[in-house]
Design a protein around this motif. Structure first.
Motif, PDB file in Angstrom:
ATOM      1  N   ARG A 473      -1.033   2.695   4.486  1.00 15.59           N
ATOM      2  CA  ARG A 473      -1.571   3.224   3.237  1.00 15.59           C
ATOM      3  C   ARG A 473      -0.662   2.851   2.071  1.00 15.59           C
ATOM      4  NH1 ARG A 473      -6.754   5.224   3.281  1.00 15.59           N
ATOM      5  NH2 ARG A 473      -7.109   6.198   5.301  1.00 15.59           N
ATOM      6  N   ALA A 474      -1.261   2.602   0.939  1.00 17.45           N
ATOM      7  CA  ALA A 474      -0.445   2.463  -0.271  1.00 17.45           C
ATOM      8  C   ALA A 474       0.228   3.815  -0.492  1.00 17.45           C
ATOM      9  CB  ALA A 474      -1.337   2.106  -1.445  1.00 17.45           C
ATOM     10  N   PRO A 475       1.451   3.818  -1.015  1.00 18.43           N
ATOM     11  CA  PRO A 475       2.126   5.101  -1.220  1.00 18.43           C
ATOM     12  C   PRO A 475       1.353   5.972  -2.215  1.00 18.43           C
ATOM     13  CG  PRO A 475       3.618   3.240  -1.618  1.00 18.43           C
ATOM     14  CD  PRO A 475       2.252   2.676  -1.474  1.00 18.43           C
ATOM     15  N   LEU A 476       1.404   7.281  -1.997  1.00 13.92           N
ATOM     16  CA  LEU A 476       0.737   8.218  -2.916  1.00 13.92           C
ATOM     17  C   LEU A 476       1.665   8.435  -4.110  1.00 13.92           C
ATOM     18  CD1 LEU A 476      -1.786  10.224  -3.023  1.00 13.92           C
ATOM     19  CD2 LEU A 476      -0.145  11.974  -2.328  1.00 13.92           C
ATOM     20  N   ARG A 477       1.149   8.156  -5.303  1.00 15.36           N
ATOM     21  CA  ARG A 477       1.956   8.333  -6.517  1.00 15.36           C
ATOM     22  C   ARG A 477       1.659   9.705  -7.105  1.00 15.36           C
ATOM     23  NH1 ARG A 477      -0.723   3.471  -9.382  1.00 15.36           N
ATOM     24  NH2 ARG A 477      -2.392   4.660  -8.407  1.00 15.36           N
ATOM     25  N   VAL A 478       2.672  10.535  -7.135  1.00 15.97           N
ATOM     26  CA  VAL A 478       2.480  11.914  -7.590  1.00 15.97           C
ATOM     27  C   VAL A 478       3.233  12.110  -8.914  1.00 15.97           C
ATOM     28  CG1 VAL A 478       2.694  14.345  -6.965  1.00 15.97           C
ATOM     29  CG2 VAL A 478       2.431  12.622  -5.166  1.00 15.97           C
ATOM     30  N   GLY A 479       2.491  12.334  -9.967  1.00 20.35           N
ATOM     31  CA  GLY A 479       3.101  12.554 -11.276  1.00 20.35           C
ATOM     32  C   GLY A 479       3.517  14.009 -11.427  1.00 20.35           C
ATOM     33  N   VAL A 480       4.705  14.239 -11.993  1.00 25.62           N
ATOM     34  CA  VAL A 480       5.199  15.609 -12.158  1.00 25.62           C
ATOM     35  C   VAL A 480       5.440  15.878 -13.643  1.00 25.62           C
ATOM     36  CG1 VAL A 480       7.064  17.219 -11.612  1.00 25.62           C
ATOM     37  CG2 VAL A 480       6.238  15.619  -9.870  1.00 25.62           C
ATOM     38  N   LEU A 481       4.776  16.927 -14.143  1.00 26.87           N
ATOM     39  CA  LEU A 481       4.832  17.247 -15.568  1.00 26.87           C
ATOM     40  C   LEU A 481       5.216  18.713 -15.747  1.00 26.87           C
ATOM     41  CD1 LEU A 481       4.031  16.342 -18.509  1.00 26.87           C
ATOM     42  CD2 LEU A 481       1.749  17.241 -18.004  1.00 26.87           C
ATOM     43  N   SER A 482       6.186  18.957 -16.646  1.00 26.87           N
ATOM     44  CA  SER A 482       6.546  20.344 -16.968  1.00 26.87           C
ATOM     45  C   SER A 482       5.896  20.723 -18.294  1.00 26.87           C
ATOM     46  CB  SER A 482       8.060  20.482 -17.113  1.00 26.87           C
ATOM     47  OG  SER A 482       8.672  20.255 -15.876  1.00 26.87           O
ATOM     48  N   THR A 483       5.412  21.953 -18.395  1.00 23.50           N
ATOM     49  CA  THR A 483       4.810  22.392 -19.654  1.00 23.50           C
ATOM     50  C   THR A 483       5.474  23.681 -20.127  1.00 23.50           C
ATOM     51  OG1 THR A 483       3.116  23.876 -18.777  1.00 23.50           O
ATOM     52  CG2 THR A 483       2.588  21.541 -18.787  1.00 23.50           C
ATOM     53  N   GLY A 484       5.583  23.840 -21.411  1.00 26.36           N
ATOM     54  CA  GLY A 484       6.113  25.083 -21.986  1.00 26.36           C
ATOM     55  C   GLY A 484       6.973  24.790 -23.203  1.00 26.36           C
ATOM     56  N   ASP A 485       6.730  25.540 -24.307  1.00 22.42           N
ATOM     57  CA  ASP A 485       7.506  25.380 -25.544  1.00 22.42           C
ATOM     58  C   ASP A 485       8.970  25.721 -25.338  1.00 22.42           C
ATOM     59  OD1 ASP A 485       5.273  24.664 -26.917  1.00 22.42           O
ATOM     60  OD2 ASP A 485       4.907  26.652 -27.792  1.00 22.42           O
ATOM     61  N   GLU A 486       9.252  26.602 -24.361  1.00 27.50           N
ATOM     62  CA  GLU A 486      10.609  27.097 -24.197  1.00 27.50           C
ATOM     63  C   GLU A 486      11.537  26.113 -23.486  1.00 27.50           C
ATOM     64  OE1 GLU A 486       8.018  27.657 -22.371  1.00 27.50           O
ATOM     65  OE2 GLU A 486       8.382  28.759 -20.515  1.00 27.50           O
ATOM     66  N   LEU A 487      10.984  25.030 -22.939  1.00 24.57           N
ATOM     67  CA  LEU A 487      11.795  24.159 -22.075  1.00 24.57           C
ATOM     68  C   LEU A 487      12.576  23.102 -22.844  1.00 24.57           C
ATOM     69  CD1 LEU A 487       9.257  23.489 -19.178  1.00 24.57           C
ATOM     70  CD2 LEU A 487      11.011  25.273 -19.338  1.00 24.57           C
ATOM     71  N   VAL A 488      13.813  22.900 -22.447  1.00 25.49           N
ATOM     72  CA  VAL A 488      14.589  21.765 -22.956  1.00 25.49           C
ATOM     73  C   VAL A 488      15.230  21.046 -21.767  1.00 25.49           C
ATOM     74  CG1 VAL A 488      15.088  22.667 -25.266  1.00 25.49           C
ATOM     75  CG2 VAL A 488      16.617  23.230 -23.364  1.00 25.49           C
ATOM     76  N   ALA A 489      15.619  19.807 -22.016  1.00 23.38           N
ATOM     77  CA  ALA A 489      16.171  18.990 -20.929  1.00 23.38           C
ATOM     78  C   ALA A 489      17.562  19.476 -20.556  1.00 23.38           C
ATOM     79  CB  ALA A 489      16.223  17.534 -21.353  1.00 23.38           C
ATOM     80  N   PRO A 490      17.857  19.577 -19.266  1.00 23.67           N
ATOM     81  CA  PRO A 490      19.193  19.950 -18.830  1.00 23.67           C
ATOM     82  C   PRO A 490      20.215  18.994 -19.459  1.00 23.67           C
ATOM     83  CG  PRO A 490      17.713  19.772 -16.962  1.00 23.67           C
ATOM     84  CD  PRO A 490      16.970  19.277 -18.148  1.00 23.67           C
ATOM     85  N   GLY A 491      21.326  19.538 -19.924  1.00 19.28           N
ATOM     86  CA  GLY A 491      22.349  18.692 -20.541  1.00 19.28           C
ATOM     87  C   GLY A 491      22.275  18.699 -22.051  1.00 19.28           C
TER      88      GLY A 491
END
Ligand code: AMP
Ligand code: MG
Length: 701
Positions: A473-491
């Motif tokens: 099988r072709a690999p399953l591509r799973v997209g991951v998305l975070s939602t929320g106004d409160e979120l910022v990138a670690p660092g």
């Protein structure tokens, strides 16, 4: 492709009464492949099936299209039969006669055994037709094939000598027989010849230059491919016609034309024999059927869906969403096998020795053995091209094939060798220290099944039986998305009200552990336009989207709101803790798993719901978590009505749970090595009671 606008495949039936109302096996199934879509229908009677075929043919002719219709019964008989019955070798003359003699009513009542008996009377001796219910068997049409003699017909058509599993057309009754299908089917197809005249031809008896072409097919040619593509709960007959139609539809037109002209023009031929690679290649190119937009729909009125019901629904409605490709075995680790692999060679291929020692013909009971050692010796890899005389021994080394005259080997440590002789004491069992050919794997055995995620050991097994490439099988591509106004990138710097995005790295890590390809879709604010743009972009490059946050039904739950307004969505309220509703939707044909934002709930829902569903979509089949009972090292009371998962780990033979069930406690997730699953019913767990512990690896993560 194929030079035909529609490809139809029919699984025929010789039933004497209408098939059950509920679609079932051993009835008539028709697959129609047109415009990249396959439609399968179930027919209780032959008359009903013929009506459908005529409707398809009529529509095709009106639209100026070409149709290929394949049927899974023999179109002819071994050479000489047509002449003996009709006076000419023209198989279609025989079709005309059968159409006159066969009576086949709208309710499937028919006279096939009488007609077979009448045909037998045209031949000397007994036969060639045989097989019928014991009550009507007689000297003319015997119940047993062995009662036949002197009829002068060969048992198989030429094509059936090429395909060992194909059944001869003389057998009319019981397991696997096709004789009755042929008598009833040919009579019906002759009706089509009369109706469509010059617009219809029968391959390979006539040139396939007409709008309608009939051909004989044999779905078992693609048995492994069909098994690999059979849907969960799909009836095998349905899968057979569906996949065979897809395979034929994708064969290049020129090759199809060659295939249709091949074969014996008196006996008939099975379309595609000798072209199996082309049929398989066509399936590999075949697009994977899209999931239905309503695949996540819930029955109305359901309030809290039990976990098992939610899982059963997902399992039933999702199918593989990835195509397949060919990969060398040595590059196939962790890939999902797309088709069963059949051993082309036995393992071991020849009888051989398991030790270094001396080989001879065993079986003698005497207690003192003394024999000469011949000059030749056998080493691994050498072809056993000599015989060892009875009473002599041969020096033989581990893995070497046993030469003629040798079936037993004695360990070199157990013999005394003096010059050209060996001697040893005690009886030795015939066959000792040897391995039989095929004792591990026999030629033709299925070594690794479709859906398996290949392990290092699987690569060894495939290689040992001589398999160099596999369909994966072709690999399953799973997209991951975070939602929320409160979120910022670690660092980065976070304002007082902001939190760091913890879900995305966790979910991407889980996807990776589950064997899929995680694709980071980043973070998006609680803004519907931005979210919609991100979904559009993702739908073009991933197979599944996993989001976290905003999945409930509140004002700020934009994932739910957007999927509701512009995609298709069902909010599954599942009776599980931790975990709030799961938003399951479709965005431009791509499934979206809307997970809760809470990291603990997001992880539990991923393991419990997404992991098996993703496995199914990746072509690996549904993966139920594997846990085991361990004595509890804790006490806990729970009410009835929902499934609970506790962060847990085992220590000293007991399972302990994290001190707090607080769903915001990410530290507990990190502390844990798995989950304890507590059943839906009320429960009071006391220390020492067995509880089910599922380690992360039990979820495949
Ligand atoms: P929601 O499902 O959007 O209502 O979010 C539920 C809780 O999970 C809120 O406290 C969010 O701040 C938190 N949350 C949502 N997304 C994330 C994330 N990516 N990382 C950490 N916490 C999150
Ligand atoms: Mg939120």
């Amino acid at each position: 492709m194929s030079g035909f606008d529609r490809v139809i495949v029919v699984d025929w039936s010789a039933s004497k009464a209408p098939s059950p109302k509920v679609p079932s096996a051993d009835a008539i199934w028709i697959a129609v492949q047109a415009g990249g879509q396959t439609t399968c229908t179930y027919h209780r009677t032959r008359a009903d099936a013929m009506a459908t075929l005529c409707a398809e043919f009529d529509a095709a002719i009106l639209a100026g299209q070409r149709v290929l219709a394949g049927f899974d019964f023999p179109f002819g008989y071994p050479a000489g039969f047509a002449r003996a019955v009709t006076g000419t070798s023209d198989p279609l003359a025989l079709w005309g006669n059968l159409a006159k003699w066969i009576k086949d009513a709208d309710d499937n009542a028919n006279n096939r055994f009488e007609v077979a008996g009448d045909l037998n009377r045209l031949f000397p001796g007994v036969g060639p037709f045989w097989g019928c219910p014991a009550a009507i068997a007689d000297d003319v049409l015997p119940a047993k094939g062995s009662a036949r003699h002197g009829h002068g017909m060969t048992e198989r058509r030429k094509i059936e000598t090429l395909i060992a599993s194909a059944q001869p057309c003389w057998k009319l009754y019981t397991t696997g027989s096709v004789g009755s299908q042929a008598l009833l089917g040919i009579a019906r197809l002759q009706g089509l010849r009369e109706r469509y005249g010059a617009a219809l031809s029968v391959a390979p008896f006539e040139a396939p230059d007409t709008p309608i072409v009939l051909a004989e097919v044999y779905p078992s040619l693609l048995a492994a491919e069909i098994a690999a593509r059979q849907g969960v709960d799909e009836i095998k007959d349905r899968a057979q016609v569906r996949v065979t139609a897809q395979a034929l539809a994708g064969v290049p037109g020129e090759q199809m034309d060659v295939m249709l002209r091949e074969g014996d023009t008196e006996e008939g031929w099975i379309l595609g024999v000798g072209h199996e690679d082309a049929l398989r290649a066509s399936l590999e190119r075949a697009p994977v059927p899209p999931l239905k937009n309503d695949c996540f729909a819930l029955p109305p009125g359901v309030h809290w869906t039990p976990v098992d019901k939610a899982l059963a629904d997902l399992r039933q409605r999702l199918g593989p969403v990835v195509g397949s490709e060919t990969a060398p075995v040595n590059a196939a680790l962790n890939r999902v096998l797309a088709a069963h692999v059949i051993a082309p060679r036995a393992h071991p291929p020849l009888p051989n020795t398991a030790v270094d020692g001396y080989g001879f013909a065993g079986g003698k009971a005497e207690s003192v053995h003394d024999m000469p050692v011949i000059a030749a010796q056998m080493t691994a890899g050498r072809t056993p091209d000599f015989e060892v005389p009875s009473g002599s021994a041969v020096r033989i080394l581990t893995g070497a094939a046993l030469p003629g005259g040798v079936d037993t080997v004695i360990l070199q440590e157990d013999v005394q060798r003096t010059g050209g002789r060996i001697s040893f004491h005690g009886p030795i069992k015939a066959g000792a220290n040897t391995r039989a050919a095929g004792e591990d794997v026999e030629t033709g055995a299925c070594v690794v099944s479709a859906g398996r995620r290949l392990t290092p050991a699987d690569l060894a097994l495939l290689s040992a039986v001589g398999v160099g490439t596999v369909s994966v099988r072709a690999p399953l591509r799973v997209g991951v998305l975070s939602t929320g106004d409160e979120l910022v990138a670690p660092g980065s710097d976070a304002g007082p009200g902001q939190i760091y995005d913890a879900n995305r790295p966790m979910l991407l890590g889980l996807i990776d552990r589950l064997g899929h390809v995680g694709i980071d879709l980043g973070h998006v604010n609680d803004d519907r336009t931005a979210l919609s743009g991100r979904f559009d972009d993702a739908a073009a490059r991933v197979d599944v989207i996993v989001t976290s946050g905003g999945a409930s039904a509140g004002d700020e739950d934009h994932v739910s709101a957007l999927l509701n307004a512009s995609g298709h969505m069902a909010l599954w309220r599942i009776a599980i803790k931790p975990g709030r509703p799961l938003a399951l939707g479709m965005w431009q044909g791509v499934p979206v798993f809307g997970l809760p934002g809470n990291p603990v709930a997001a992880m539990v829902c991923t393991l419990v719901f997404a992991a098996p569903a993703l496995a199914q979509m990746a072509g690996a089949g549904w993966s139920a978590p594997q846990g085991f009972d361990v004595p509890a090292g804790f006490e806990k009371r729970k009410k009835a009505g929902r499934r609970e998962f506790l962060r847990a780990r085992t220590r000293d033979g007991r399972v302990e749970v994290f001190q707090s069930e607080g769903s915001g406690r990410i530290s507990g997730l990190s502390w844990a090595e798995g989950l304890v699953e507590l059943p839906d019913d009320a429960l009071h767990v006391r220390p020492g009671d067995p509880v089910r512990f599922i380690p992360w690896s039990g979820f495949g993560a």
